[in-house]
Scaffold this motif. Structure first.
Motif, PDB file in Angstrom:
ATOM      1  N   LEU A   1       0.807  -1.223   0.000  1.00 59.49           N
ATOM      2  CA  LEU A   1       0.000   0.000   0.000  1.00 59.49           C
ATOM      3  C   LEU A   1       0.837   1.268   0.000  1.00 59.49           C
ATOM      4  CD1 LEU A   1      -2.820  -0.990   2.528  1.00 59.49           C
ATOM      5  CD2 LEU A   1      -3.004  -0.816   0.033  1.00 59.49           C
ATOM      6  N   LEU A   2       1.974   1.254   0.686  1.00 59.31           N
ATOM      7  CA  LEU A   2       2.716   2.498   0.902  1.00 59.31           C
ATOM      8  C   LEU A   2       4.057   2.568   0.183  1.00 59.31           C
ATOM      9  CD1 LEU A   2       2.090   3.035   4.727  1.00 59.31           C
ATOM     10  CD2 LEU A   2       0.770   3.896   2.791  1.00 59.31           C
ATOM     11  N   LEU A   3       4.627   1.431  -0.200  1.00 61.96           N
ATOM     12  CA  LEU A   3       5.984   1.453  -0.748  1.00 61.96           C
ATOM     13  C   LEU A   3       6.066   0.931  -2.175  1.00 61.96           C
ATOM     14  CD1 LEU A   3       7.932   0.056   2.355  1.00 61.96           C
ATOM     15  CD2 LEU A   3       7.415   2.439   1.801  1.00 61.96           C
ATOM     16  N   ALA A   4       4.970   0.477  -2.746  1.00 61.48           N
ATOM     17  CA  ALA A   4       5.008  -0.134  -4.068  1.00 61.48           C
ATOM     18  C   ALA A   4       5.477   0.859  -5.128  1.00 61.48           C
ATOM     19  CB  ALA A   4       3.633  -0.683  -4.433  1.00 61.48           C
TER      20      ALA A   4
ATOM     21  N   LEU B   1      13.821  -6.879  -5.289  1.00 55.44           N
ATOM     22  CA  LEU B   1      13.975  -6.285  -6.610  1.00 55.44           C
ATOM     23  C   LEU B   1      12.960  -5.177  -6.832  1.00 55.44           C
ATOM     24  CD1 LEU B   1      14.526  -9.552  -8.687  1.00 55.44           C
ATOM     25  CD2 LEU B   1      16.238  -7.848  -8.096  1.00 55.44           C
ATOM     26  N   ARG B   2      11.735  -5.457  -6.467  1.00 53.10           N
ATOM     27  CA  ARG B   2      10.663  -4.464  -6.603  1.00 53.10           C
ATOM     28  C   ARG B   2       9.507  -4.895  -5.727  1.00 53.10           C
ATOM     29  NH1 ARG B   2      10.616  -7.766 -10.885  1.00 53.10           N
ATOM     30  NH2 ARG B   2      12.125  -6.487 -12.007  1.00 53.10           N
ATOM     31  N   ILE B   3       8.652  -3.961  -5.391  1.00 56.10           N
ATOM     32  CA  ILE B   3       7.438  -4.270  -4.631  1.00 56.10           C
ATOM     33  C   ILE B   3       6.244  -3.928  -5.509  1.00 56.10           C
ATOM     34  CG2 ILE B   3       6.089  -3.757  -2.557  1.00 56.10           C
ATOM     35  CD1 ILE B   3       8.722  -3.029  -1.187  1.00 56.10           C
ATOM     36  N   GLU B   4       5.509  -4.943  -5.950  1.00 55.88           N
ATOM     37  CA  GLU B   4       4.333  -4.749  -6.787  1.00 55.88           C
ATOM     38  C   GLU B   4       3.088  -4.885  -5.925  1.00 55.88           C
ATOM     39  OE1 GLU B   4       4.439  -3.793  -9.781  1.00 55.88           O
ATOM     40  OE2 GLU B   4       6.547  -4.139 -10.284  1.00 55.88           O
ATOM     41  N   ARG B   5       2.209  -3.883  -5.997  1.00 55.76           N
ATOM     42  CA  ARG B   5       1.044  -3.853  -5.113  1.00 55.76           C
ATOM     43  C   ARG B   5       0.150  -5.075  -5.250  1.00 55.76           C
ATOM     44  NH1 ARG B   5      -1.902   1.707  -4.767  1.00 55.76           N
ATOM     45  NH2 ARG B   5       0.045   2.074  -3.631  1.00 55.76           N
TER      46      ARG B   5
END
Length: 567
Positions: free
Chosen positions: A418-421, A526-530
């Motif tokens: 919710l906050l870092l994607a 690597l990444r944060i996907e919501r």
């Protein structure tokens, strides 16, 4: 560029370190050198002591006492048995256990081995020989009694008298309210000879043995402990926490009289606490080896010391995975925090904005809130919303611990999604660390001996972030990987210890160690996907719910104490 290799290596390293830290040592065989502590030798005494339940006043208690008197005499000690009436509360508890009036006395065994210098204050080794009603008591406290017998045997194997007197006290009626210890330290003249105490206890049937309590102003005692015990296990956090809890052991009586001491115990396999299943065969012999080895090393050092440790300012102390033992003055925590803040400040310089700080602080506060709510709700769903059998909850701790971990991971995935994607992680990392640094500053100011669990991961994370900013590329990624493995490994170990001690009543304690662990792993993603984060949070939440319902719907564990009224 990051790769999944770094994340997986950090997680695997952390899990391996945590497993190593919480695994008991291998028991030493009965044919070990005479001067060594051998769990196999001590088990012969455990099997005699824990043949059957032996609460105060019972015929089996008298049999155990006669056996122990003979064993102490065979070790060349002079033994006396001192009886005292039970206090009103202890007698009432015994009557309730028995279901009828059962008048009894507390009978202590006091054994002495003269030292070369009778003027020196004595070392007292203490454990209680009574068991709880209905429990064979192999861990609690057959382990402590048998370990002391093996320690005395190993000391005697040197063929020389110790420098100072050695006293062994096997108390009675500890399970009823410390009546045996109360009698010794308030009425037995032998207590005046005691200069320092080593007390052995257990709450459960296994796990690493830790030195969890000392007297006040313990600096000199901890220094002796650190230099004399091979691979010592202990933490000043447990000393701080135990002082705030209503729990007690026989050492509590002496501590109130300002007698310095070291209190050892193990708390693993918690379902065996006061359990009818607490038999010798159920005992983790590695725990017996662990507590006995440390007691022998410490006893030898105390017996040989020209002077017993005096009062000195309390030390911060802790072991790292059972491999390294650190002890330092409380003010050193400020230096650790300064180094952590400096490293994160360097990582943030020129790329972390005020907006990032707000977002990072919001993410941490949201994580703490969501974690707390989920852990509280999960505990209620698992059965803590009604009448609770304390011993049944102890038996459920392994499952409740997994449930708490799943809920914390679900909260982390939810908040991150919710906050870092889809935001760069590097600028946010110092911002997310900032609230934890503030919390660590408050902890250092209020409780310097208990603040290190916050300082260790922040220092490691700061170093990793700083190196990543300085070097970048593969070197930076591997710096964060090593920091993650070490820091998360320590946080998992701490979380496990906290949950075994208090987790069935206060699962929200997991918020801090697991939240800090997430801080250390975050830069390796690597990444944060919501969408994916939301799916992961849902799956983790469902798994935690399934465990909670499993615990709730289970019948009362067969290990529950027979006097708990649920059989």
């Amino acid at each position: 560029m990051k790769s999944w290799t770094n994340l997986l290596a950090a997680i695997a390293g952390a899990v391996l370190l945590a497993l190593f830290a919480t695994t008991t040592p291998r028991p030493v065989a009965a044919d070990a050198p005479a001067a060594d502590f051998s769990a196999a030798r001590a088990m012969a005494d455990v099997r005699e002591i824990a043949r059957a339940p032996h609460p105060t006043g019972s015929a089996e208690n008298a049999r155990v006492r006669a056996y122990l008197m003979q064993r102490l005499q065979s070790l060349g000690m002079t033994v006396t048995a001192n009886a005292a009436p039970l206090g009103a509360e202890a007698q009432a508890r015994l009557d309730k256990w028995a279901g009828k009036p059962s008048p009894a006395q507390a009978v202590n065994l006091v054994a002495t081995l003269p030292g070369r210098d009778p003027a020196r204050p004595a070392l007292l080794l203490m454990a209680h020989h009574d068991s709880a009603w209905g429990s064979p008591g192999a861990p609690d406290d057959g382990t402590g009694v048998a370990a002391i017998l093996e320690v005395v045997r190993a000391i005697r194997a040197s063929g020389q008298a110790p420098e100072r007197m050695l006293i062994v006290l096997f108390t009675d009626a500890e399970e009823l309210g410390l009546d045996g210890a109360e009698h010794f330290f308030n009425q037995d003249p032998a207590h005046a000879k005691v200069g320092v105490i080593v007390n052995l206890e257990a709450r459960g049937g296994g796990g690493r043995a830790s030195m969890f309590e000392t007297g006040t102003q313990n600096g000199a005692m901890i220094d002796l402990f650190a230099r004399s015990v091979r691979h010592p296990v202990g933490t000043s956090l447990s000393v701080f926490v135990y002082n705030k809890l209503p729990n007690y052991t026989d050492y509590t009586v002496a501590k109130k009289q300002s007698v310095p001491g070291f209190n050892f115990a193990f708390i693993g396999r918690p379902g065996l606490y006061h359990s009818p299943l607490a038999t010798p065969d159920a005992l983790d012999q590695g725990s017996l080896q662990d507590i006995g080895r440390q007691t022998l090393d410490l006893s030898r050092a105390l017996l040989a010391a020209p002077e017993l440790p005096g009062k000195a300012p309390d030390r911060v102390f802790y072991d790292l995975f059972g491999l390294v033992f650190l002890a330092y003055p409380g003010w050193a925590g400020w230096l650790i925090l300064a180094a952590a803040a400096g490293a994160y400040g360097y990582a943030a310089w020129g790329r972390t904005t005020l907006r990032d700080l707000g977002r990072g602080a919001g993410a941490v506060l949201a994580l703490i809130l969501v974690d707390g709510v989920l852990l509280f709700a999960g505990n209620l769903v698992s059965g803590a919303d009604g009448k609770v059998n304390y011993y049944d909850r102890l038996a459920a701790i392994p499952r409740l611990e997994i449930q708490a971990l799943l809920l914390c991971l679900a909260a982390s995935a939810l908040v991150a999604g919710l906050l870092l994607a889809r935001r760069p992680v590097a600028p946010l990392l110092p911002a997310i660390a900032a609230p934890w640094l503030l919390l660590a500053l408050v902890a250092q100011a209020l409780a310097p001996t208990a603040a290190f669990p916050l300082q260790i991961p922040l220092l490691l994370g700061g170093i990793g972030a700083g190196v990543a900013r300085w070097r970048g590329g593969a070197a930076g990624n591997w710096a964060m990987t090593v920091a993650g493995a070490l820091g998360v490994g320590y946080m998992l170990t701490l979380a496990h210890q906290l949950f075994q001690a208090m987790g069935q009543d206060m699962p929200f304690l997991m918020v801090v160690p697991l939240g800090l662990g997430g801080l250390l792993l975050l830069p390796l993603f690597l990444r944060i996907e919501r969408p994916r984060a939301m799916q992961e949070a849902a799956v983790l939440g469902v798994l935690a719910l399934a465990i909670a319902l499993w615990v709730r719907l289970d019948p009362v564990a067969a290990s529950a104490a027979v006097y708990s009224g649920f059989h």
